[in-house]
Design an enzyme around this catalytic site. Structure first.
Site, short mmCIF file in Angstrom:
data_model
loop_
_atom_site.label_atom_id
_atom_site.label_comp_id
_atom_site.label_asym_id
_atom_site.label_seq_id
_atom_site.Cartn_x
_atom_site.Cartn_y
_atom_site.Cartn_z
N ASP A 311 0.80 -1.23 0.00
CA ASP A 311 0.00 0.00 0.00
C ASP A 311 0.84 1.28 0.00
O ASP A 311 0.37 2.32 -0.46
CB ASP A 311 -0.96 -0.01 1.19
CG ASP A 311 -2.06 -1.06 1.02
OD1 ASP A 311 -2.22 -1.56 -0.10
OD2 ASP A 311 -2.73 -1.39 2.00
N TYR A 395 -9.56 -0.80 2.19
CA TYR A 395 -9.13 -0.68 3.58
C TYR A 395 -8.77 0.75 3.94
O TYR A 395 -8.31 1.52 3.08
CB TYR A 395 -7.90 -1.56 3.84
CG TYR A 395 -8.25 -2.90 4.47
CD1 TYR A 395 -8.71 -2.95 5.78
CD2 TYR A 395 -8.11 -4.09 3.77
CE1 TYR A 395 -9.03 -4.17 6.37
CE2 TYR A 395 -8.44 -5.31 4.35
CZ TYR A 395 -8.90 -5.34 5.65
OH TYR A 395 -9.23 -6.53 6.23
N GLU A 494 24.63 -7.86 9.95
CA GLU A 494 23.28 -7.72 9.42
C GLU A 494 22.56 -9.05 9.25
O GLU A 494 21.37 -9.17 9.55
CB GLU A 494 23.33 -6.97 8.07
CG GLU A 494 23.71 -5.50 8.25
CD GLU A 494 23.90 -4.77 6.95
OE1 GLU A 494 24.36 -5.40 5.97
OE2 GLU A 494 23.62 -3.57 6.89
#
Ligand SMILES: [Cu+2]
Length: 658
Positions: A311, A395, A494
């Site tokens: 989104d 949504y 990492e």
């Protein structure tokens, strides 16, 4: 004096301030002129190019402001896409790079509003799609009323999608224009739409026809004529005004301060969150935002298997933000920020009331009654809320950052709006989700958000530690069996720092500064409190996981790099996968006592229920950053006694507050 010069000379102006309307206009004018852009150019954003962190940290109010604009633009006739930087002082395009959308791994700029609106027209002129509607019994009149939803197409390695700019369109029957289409999904029809050629390039039209559920399920006030009568007004009164101070884009409240920023993709951005501790202004977070989302669906059928919207990266949480309404969205003494942005054509636009700032009562902060000597002390808690709401198709998501007087910082996302729906044939069960009404199912899905937290606890070099509770076996050092240990280890590189939460061991993380010492001799730090909810449940090597890899772990830590800005990478729309956090950590940089970014994925796994329809009540998810060895004591011991006299107006005159 031009308004750009005015903006850069204002007393409160800061290099992190969003671009003004004048600056948006100037930036797109410079681009148009220098790059000879025509009327086919579309802008997915024109916004502040944030200056380098070192420039921000060394900036002084009397110094010149650096003002640069960042833009992504594409040609709506050819699809050619460019990433540009414009210097607003010298009025020059200082960076101009083509992003190749037609070669692997692809990746398109976000879908524009213009495109969202044109998809319905494209689909409705397609003979194949019209035929599919007719086979389902729709008349020409009904076809005109069909709601066509453009939905990001994803990537599935199909020849038809490679290098094209696409959306997938699903359709909903409607009784009239105001009818809630999500109550009437048309199953088995999906149109793949090319947004450059403006045509349907692939149509799925399943032979088995599922009847369309026709019962209206509307939520507008006209559809609910009788409302309950036992709700009395609940007003928030702050007759002396709020306790926060807003100076330009800077907010100060109860020892906290931060700067407000905004981008088309992320919406609200918080810069330079700091806490005033006595005479010291102590940094906590350099920059905080939600950089992407993914909502993968768990139904393998034609209308649903490909649904996995990003989104933020595919549409823009900021681009689709709501104008908030006083008394409805927000209660109390509100400060709204109006945000200047660019529309699809590079023209300035003010997003009115896009960001809401206010205070809320939050119950009790601390309290004790000492029965031995009748000492009774209680202090109420309040929190500062800065928020925005965005609507992405069906949504609606609210992003609420909370600041508390005990030094805690929280992000809460509110999920509401309308679920995706599926038509279910009479007498059939729905194996891929929950039934929400007769003939209507809601496919099971997950919502993931990734918050990017560029940490700066007491300075630029931070370390992330992981902690767990481990029961200790009986032994000489645990004769009664009551001892358990709290383990701790440093996340050193990492790859070592892509972590999942674990509710059984209470796993948690701290962001500490080992170069500083707190009041009890340890490093100063903040604790990240997360929920041990499921990560992405789709298969590791499926397209959804490859594209939304950030959702496969709760916590990631990277060494700060200015071009690693988004959990899903720069262009997640139709990207073939592998970008974002999983790619960033392949460098496996050392992260101990470095400039680090903590990325936290949090989400909800949503099995739909009848109570989620027609509009879902808010579901809350998020995380908290809590001071942990950062301060020498409870920082709210100096709160004054209750001053909320309005609550006492209706009481007996002789009653009192302790
Ligand atoms: Cu949901």
């Amino acid at each position: 004096m031009t308004s750009v010069e005015q903006a850069t000379r204002a007393s409160s102006a800061h290099p992190l301030d969003p671009l003004s309307e004048a600056e948006v206009t100037l930036a797109s004018d410079i681009l148009r002129t220098e790059k000879q852009l025509g009327s086919d150019t579309r802008f997915t954003h024109v916004q502040l190019e944030e200056p380098a962190k070192s420039d921000i940290l060394s900036w002084q109010p009397q110094k010149n402001l650096l003002r640069r604009a960042a833009a992504i633009l594409f040609d709506c006739k050819t699809g050619a896409t460019h990433i540009a930087t414009v210097d607003l002082k010298t009025r020059k395009v200082i960076a101009w790079r083509e992003h190749l959308t037609k070669v692997h791994p692809y990746g398109q700029p976000p879908v524009t509003l213009e495109e969202v609106f044109k998809v319905g027209e494209i689909v409705k002129t397609d003979a194949g799609w019209r035929g599919a509607m007719k086979r389902r019994g729709l008349s020409d009149e009904e076809i005109e009323l069909v709601q066509v939803d453009p939905f990001s197409a994803g990537y599935f390695d199909r020849e038809v999608e490679k290098g094209r700019r696409l959306v997938s369109a699903v359709s909903y029957w409607r009784k009239d224009f105001k009818d809630n289409g999500y109550a009437h999904p048309i199953e088995g029809v999906v149109a793949l739409v090319d947004l450059i050629e403006n045509k349907v390039v692939q149509l799925v039209d399943e032979p088995d026809i599922v009847p369309i559920p026709k019962r209206s399920r509307n939520y507008d006030r006209a559809s609910i004529p009788r409302t309950r009568e036992d709700v009395k007004p609940l007003d928030i009164v702050q007759k002396d005004g709020p306790s926060f101070v807003v100076d330009g884009w800077k907010v100060s409240w109860q020892n906290f301060s931060f700067r407000v920023g905004w981008t088309a993709r992320e919406g609200l951005v918080l810069h330079q969150i700091a806490f005033r501790d006595g005479a010291r202004e102590r940094p906590i977070v350099y920059r905080a935002s939600v950089t992407d989302m993914i909502v993968p669906y768990a139904d393998p059928t034609a209308n649903h298997f490909w649904k996995s919207a990003f989104d933020a990266g595919e549409y823009g949480l900021g681009k689709l933000a709501n104008a908030l309404e006083l008394g409805c969205d927000c209660l109390g003494h509100i400060h709204y920020f109006d945000v200047p942005v660019a529309d699809d054509y590079g023209k300035p636009l003010i997003m009115k009331n896009a960001i809401c700032l206010h205070e809320e009562d939050y119950g009790i902060l601390w309290k004790h009654y000492e029965f031995r000597n009748d000492t009774f002390e209680v202090r109420r808690s309040r929190r500062l809320v800065i928020s925005f709401f965005t609507t992405v198709g069906n949504y609606d998501y609210g992003f609420y950052w909370y600041f508390y007087q005990d030094g805690s910082i929280q992000l809460e996302v509110k999920l509401t709006g309308i679920i995706q729906t599926a038509a279910i044939a009479p007498g059939k069960s729905y194996p891929w989700g929950g039934m929400v009404a007769e003939g209507l199912g809601g496919p099971t899905h997950q919502h993931f958000f990734n918050a990017r937290l560029h940490m700066m606890v007491d300075g630029e070099r931070n370390t992330v530690t992981e902690h767990e509770f481990k029961p200790r076996p009986f032994g000489a050092d645990n004769p009664y069996g009551n001892v358990f240990d709290t383990t701790s280890r440093v996340l050193q590189s990492e790859r070592d720092a892509a972590r999942e939460a674990d509710g059984r061991t209470g796993r948690y993380w701290k962001i500490v500064n080992t170069n500083e010492r707190n009041s009890v001799g340890g490093p100063t730090g903040y604790k990240l409190i997360v929920h041990a909810a499921p990560v992405m449940l789709a298969q590791d090597d499926c397209f959804m996981c490859a594209r939304g890899g950030f959702a496969t772990k709760h916590v990631w830590v990277t060494r700060y790099s200015p071009d690693e800005r988004y959990a899903s990478g720069e262009f997640p729309n139709q990207h073939a996968g592998g970008d974002g956090l999983p790619r960033y950590i392949t460098q496996n940089r050392a992260i101990e006592n470095e400039d680090v970014v903590v990325w936290h994925t949090f989400g909800a796994t949503h099995v739909c229920r009848p109570e989620d329809f027609p509009v879902m009540p808010v579901e809350y998810i998020g995380f908290t950053l809590k001071p942990n060895g950062f301060l020498a004591e409870n920082p709210a011991m100096d709160l004054p006694l209750d001053r909320n006299t309005a609550s006492r107006d209706n009481r007996e005159p002789d009653s009192c507050c302790h």
